[in-house]
Design a protein around this motif. Structure first.
Motif, PDB file in Angstrom:
ATOM      1  N   ARG A   1       0.978  -1.205   0.007  1.00 62.74           N
ATOM      2  CA  ARG A   1       0.236  -0.113   0.183  1.00 62.74           C
ATOM      3  C   ARG A   1       0.852   1.173  -0.047  1.00 62.74           C
ATOM      4  NH1 ARG A   1      -6.535  -0.354   1.539  1.00 62.74           N
ATOM      5  NH2 ARG A   1      -6.099  -2.895   1.369  1.00 62.74           N
TER       6      ARG A   1
ATOM      7  N   LYS B   1      -6.085   3.849   3.470  1.00 65.87           N
ATOM      8  CA  LYS B   1      -6.808   4.048   2.200  1.00 65.87           C
ATOM      9  C   LYS B   1      -5.982   5.300   1.033  1.00 65.87           C
ATOM     10  CE  LYS B   1     -11.154   3.580   2.350  1.00 65.87           C
ATOM     11  NZ  LYS B   1     -11.337   3.227   4.033  1.00 65.87           N
ATOM     12  N   GLN B   2      -5.204   5.087  -0.275  1.00 67.05           N
ATOM     13  CA  GLN B   2      -4.200   6.085  -0.580  1.00 67.05           C
ATOM     14  C   GLN B   2      -4.542   7.314  -0.138  1.00 67.05           C
ATOM     15  OE1 GLN B   2      -1.789   4.474  -1.928  1.00 67.05           O
ATOM     16  NE2 GLN B   2      -2.228   3.224  -0.870  1.00 67.05           N
TER      17      GLN B   2
ATOM     18  N   THR C   1     -10.367  -3.736   1.123  1.00 67.59           N
ATOM     19  CA  THR C   1     -10.282  -2.782   0.403  1.00 67.59           C
ATOM     20  C   THR C   1      -9.126  -2.881  -0.460  1.00 67.59           C
ATOM     21  OG1 THR C   1     -10.354  -0.889   0.528  1.00 67.59           O
ATOM     22  CG2 THR C   1     -12.946  -1.119   1.225  1.00 67.59           C
TER      23      THR C   1
ATOM     24  N   ASP D   1      -8.064  -0.036  -2.718  1.00 68.47           N
ATOM     25  CA  ASP D   1      -7.221   1.268  -2.196  1.00 68.47           C
ATOM     26  C   ASP D   1      -6.670   1.120  -1.531  1.00 68.47           C
ATOM     27  OD1 ASP D   1      -7.265   3.777  -2.793  1.00 68.47           O
ATOM     28  OD2 ASP D   1      -8.989   4.275  -1.416  1.00 68.47           O
TER      29      ASP D   1
END
Length: 229
Positions: free
Chosen positions: A40, A113-114, A227, A229
């Motif tokens: 990530r 999340k990004q 997720t 993402d």
């Protein structure tokens, strides 16, 4: 801002999970929690380097787990006796300046999340440090140690659960490192917010998907809300 670094805390021993291996090596959807976090941050694409902080007994296993992922600027370092000392060892392995920013992340949280990373950077530019938080949806009360009653309800709209990633700027680190560290390990900061004390910390709100895997049941929950993402 000059450079961005990520300190990934992967120093668990598996005691609370009741497993033969530390939780960072447990698999979620075919890959370890450790690999999920590394991937990530790599997808974020703006990092100068990733520093993985490992328990001394699991350095070799960590190297094998990440052999195909880590870039030349990345590294694995030996952790300390507390989460805070491990964080300091990770930071201490990097030469940084006042405008650099460090992400600090617990790899037991595989589902950030990004867009939250971008928001953390912006909040850190303002406050010097920032953290992911989530709203509390239940009623809260304060119960003091060694008491079996409460007389102080808390306003839940003013209380948030602290999560990771967190972020801190080089100039703020230099200030924090001037504060003496308590001799007792029990009094060491447990995350960036407790280390910051009364200083302001910017917040980036997330949701229920940012689950920390601390028990076998958490792994099931993490899989159900995962997720890409």
């Amino acid at each position: 801002m000059n450079n961005l670094y990520a300190i990934l805390l992967a120093g668990g021993t598996g005691s609370r999970m009741g497993q033969q291996v530390p939780k960072q090596f447990l698999h979620l959807r075919g890959e370890s929690l450790l690999r999920h976090s590394v991937k990530r941050f790599q997808r974020f694409g703006l990092l100068k380097s990733i520093v993985v902080v490992s328990h001394p007994d699991w350095i070799l296993e960590t190297e094998k787990e990440l052999a195909d992922l880590l870039e030349p600027n990345d590294r694995i370092v030996e952790g300390g006796e507390t989460r805070h000392l491990s964080t300091l060892k990770g930071i201490g392995s990097v030469s940084y300046d006042d405008k650099d920013i460090f992400f600090i992340h617990d790899v037991a949280r595989p589902n950030f999340k990004q867009n939250e990373l971008y928001q953390l950077v912006e909040q850190t530019k303002i406050f010097g440090a920032a953290t992911i938080v989530s709203p509390v949806t239940e009623s809260l009360v304060r119960v003091k140690q060694h008491q079996n009653y409460t007389k102080e309800p808390l306003r839940r709209e003013e209380v948030y659960a602290v999560k990771t990633p967190q972020s801190v700027a080089g100039f703020m680190l230099n200030e924090l490192l001037l504060d003496p560290l308590p001799e007792s390990f029990l009094l060491h900061p447990t995350d960036l917010c407790t280390w910051m004390g009364e200083r302001r910390v910017g917040v980036v709100e997330t949701d229920f998907q940012n689950i920390k895997v601390t028990s076998p049941g958490d792994l099931v929950l993490a899989d159900s809300v995962y997720t890409t993402d």
